[in-house]
Motif scaffolding. Sequence first.
Motif, short mmCIF file in Angstrom:
data_model
loop_
_atom_site.label_atom_id
_atom_site.label_comp_id
_atom_site.label_asym_id
_atom_site.label_seq_id
_atom_site.Cartn_x
_atom_site.Cartn_y
_atom_site.Cartn_z
N ASN A 223 0.82 -1.23 0.07
CA ASN A 223 0.05 -0.04 0.14
C ASN A 223 0.91 1.12 0.14
N ASP A 224 2.09 1.00 -0.10
CA ASP A 224 3.05 2.30 -0.12
C ASP A 224 2.73 3.18 -1.32
N GLU A 225 2.95 4.12 -1.06
CA GLU A 225 2.48 5.36 -2.32
C GLU A 225 3.73 5.10 -3.42
N ALA A 226 4.91 4.91 -3.01
CA ALA A 226 6.04 4.72 -3.85
C ALA A 226 5.72 3.53 -4.74
N VAL A 227 4.96 2.33 -4.13
CA VAL A 227 4.74 1.16 -5.04
C VAL A 227 3.64 1.52 -5.94
N VAL A 228 2.70 1.96 -5.75
CA VAL A 228 1.60 2.62 -6.61
C VAL A 228 1.94 3.48 -7.89
N ARG A 229 2.77 4.25 -7.33
CA ARG A 229 3.34 5.32 -8.48
C ARG A 229 4.27 4.52 -9.36
N ALA A 230 5.06 3.65 -8.89
CA ALA A 230 6.05 2.95 -9.88
C ALA A 230 5.22 2.13 -10.66
N ALA A 231 3.95 1.40 -10.18
CA ALA A 231 3.24 0.43 -11.09
C ALA A 231 2.35 1.36 -12.02
N ALA A 232 2.01 2.52 -11.57
CA ALA A 232 1.39 3.30 -12.55
C ALA A 232 2.29 3.98 -13.58
N ASP A 233 3.38 4.16 -13.31
CA ASP A 233 4.31 4.73 -14.21
C ASP A 233 5.02 3.83 -15.07
N SER A 234 4.83 2.32 -14.87
CA SER A 234 5.56 1.40 -15.56
C SER A 234 5.02 1.26 -17.13
N ARG A 235 6.24 1.18 -17.87
CA ARG A 235 5.73 1.15 -19.31
C ARG A 235 5.42 -0.48 -19.60
N ILE A 236 5.81 -1.23 -18.88
CA ILE A 236 5.60 -2.88 -19.05
C ILE A 236 4.29 -3.12 -18.27
N PRO A 237 3.49 -3.86 -18.93
CA PRO A 237 2.22 -4.33 -18.29
C PRO A 237 2.65 -5.17 -16.90
N ILE A 238 1.83 -4.90 -15.89
CA ILE A 238 2.05 -5.30 -14.40
C ILE A 238 0.85 -6.10 -14.18
N ILE A 239 1.04 -7.43 -13.38
CA ILE A 239 -0.12 -8.02 -12.84
C ILE A 239 0.22 -8.26 -11.42
N SER A 240 -0.39 -7.82 -10.73
CA SER A 240 -0.51 -7.71 -9.21
C SER A 240 -1.22 -9.14 -8.58
N ALA A 241 -0.31 -9.98 -7.83
CA ALA A 241 -0.57 -11.28 -7.27
C ALA A 241 -0.36 -10.91 -5.80
N VAL A 242 -0.90 -10.03 -5.13
CA VAL A 242 -0.74 -10.02 -3.68
C VAL A 242 -1.56 -10.62 -2.79
N GLY A 243 -1.36 -11.62 -1.94
CA GLY A 243 -2.16 -12.12 -0.91
C GLY A 243 -3.07 -12.94 -1.77
N HIS A 244 -4.04 -13.35 -1.17
CA HIS A 244 -5.19 -14.30 -1.35
C HIS A 244 -6.18 -13.62 -2.12
N GLU A 245 -7.14 -14.30 -2.67
CA GLU A 245 -8.27 -13.70 -3.50
C GLU A 245 -9.05 -12.64 -2.71
N THR A 246 -9.20 -12.72 -1.57
CA THR A 246 -9.84 -11.79 -0.86
C THR A 246 -9.31 -10.66 -0.22
N ASP A 247 -7.74 -10.57 -0.54
CA ASP A 247 -6.86 -9.67 0.06
C ASP A 247 -6.80 -8.46 -1.15
N TRP A 248 -6.86 -7.11 -0.70
CA TRP A 248 -6.52 -6.17 -1.64
C TRP A 248 -5.72 -5.27 -1.16
N THR A 249 -4.74 -4.65 -2.03
CA THR A 249 -3.95 -3.59 -1.74
C THR A 249 -4.01 -2.75 -2.87
N LEU A 250 -3.29 -1.43 -2.60
CA LEU A 250 -3.48 -0.34 -3.51
C LEU A 250 -2.65 -0.69 -4.80
N ILE A 251 -1.81 -1.59 -4.81
CA ILE A 251 -1.10 -1.92 -6.27
C ILE A 251 -2.10 -2.77 -7.03
N ASP A 252 -2.98 -3.28 -6.31
CA ASP A 252 -4.38 -3.92 -7.12
C ASP A 252 -4.80 -3.03 -8.10
#
Length: 523
Positions: A223-252
């Motif tokens: 949920n760190d702001e730096a992680v979210v900004r890095a994912a949003a700025d990435s030119r490479i497509p990103i798949i977020s697979a953090v936690g189980h199916e019911t877990d949600w984070t900002l990188i998702d």
Amino acid sequence: MSETQSNVAEFSVSEISFSIKRTMEDTFGYVRVRGELGRISRPGSGHIYLDLKDDRAVLSGVIWRGVASKLKIQPEQGLEVIATGKITTFPGQSKYQMVIDALEPAGAGALMALLEERKKKLAAEGLFAEERKKPLPPMPAVIGVVTSPTGAVIRDILHRIADRFPLHVLVWPVRVQGETSGAEVANGIRGFNALEPGGHIPRPDLVIVARGGGSIEDLWGFNDEAVVRAAADSRIPIISAVGHETDWTLIDLAADVRAPTPTGAAEIAVPVKAEMMAFVDDRSRRLNSGLVRFVTGRRTELRAASAALPAPQDLLALPRQKFDTLANGLERALIVSTKGHRSDFQSLSGRLSPLLLTRLSSKARQDLVQLGDRQQRALSVAISQKRQAYSAISVRLTPQRLMQQTTLGKERMSGLSERLDRAFLARITQEKSRLDGLQKLLKSLSYKDVLARGYALVRDETGKPVRSAAAVASGTALAIELADGTLDAVATSTSAAAPPQRKSKPKKSNPAKPTVEDQGNLF
């Protein structure tokens, strides 16, 4: 007068200070303090200095570097926490403080409030917008994985990729929990993007950010702001697979695709090679079978068409008969034609005597000489006329004349340009006035102004306005729209004598509630 003697013992400053220190540590050797984090300082030593406060007092605290590196939740100003440690003193400044050994949020509500605030901030910047999402490559050649190199997550991903479609996998090792987790994950995403295509280290076509399940504290680094900004700025497509199916984070929310589990991310990233090969083989067999049927059908049609055609000798019988008839009449016609041409030749030869030919030749020569003379005179006249016209034009095309014409053209062009600018500004002013009038009309017709005067708009479960109390049954879910937001309510009575009791809570701008298929919403 003699000095008064006293039996009170004397202590040095150090003795008093360290005595107080021992008393405080013996009395408050283990305490749990609940409060709100105020000032937070992180000097270069790695220690963390902070303030715990409530509405009446402030308690200074310190977290030593060894403990700070193991904290699940990093202290942030405004977060309500429960700190565990001991109360001690700092003799050098005559102050007391708390040495904190553990720090945890004061319930999930505090973390959720902080998470919701951060989510709103990043969403307002457009980092979660759908138009930023990039499509995944259908068949990536290289996949980058940002995760812990020693956990079960990377083994599950590698095993799943090897089973489905073996390819090149690059692992960027990071800590997936702790103080430095967010910074390391952000650096991993940016590091993969910094690789040059075609370089010594291949640049991934797809990046998977993965971690196993855990509590909200365990997943807080994602949920760190730096992680979210890095994912949003990435030119490479990103798949977020953090936690189980019911877990949600900002990188998702910032990633291009969210996978329910790390294994699910591997299944999304690559197709099944065996299924693709079976699909190609099936299409190849169907193509060959269709080609055979097509050729066989066309061969059958060709044979049927050939059987319906007449025999070649029957086709040539009539033309051959006609040819024989014409051949027989050709000889007689040739003889008749020759006799006729011979008669014409003899008739003309009597008229073409040498004297006649000489006379005709002489006359033609005289006509030719006359035509030559006329052509010469006409050419001379034309040349003279063209020379006079050229002289007249050359007199008009003097440098002074050309300069004058150019100056007049520039003045005319300048005038036209000024007229165009004035007309353009007038048209813009006219359209702006028209737009302002339409805007005022729209505002006067909007029901938002009515809500601003203290009224409310009640909608039923389907979103339709409620116009009568009799149309609402007890237990019906209602949405009450006010000027500054929307409240949820439940009708408990439809009687005018018993006003309904409402249970309201702040509602987001989107009235839709999550369903079971949505796996809940942590935010």
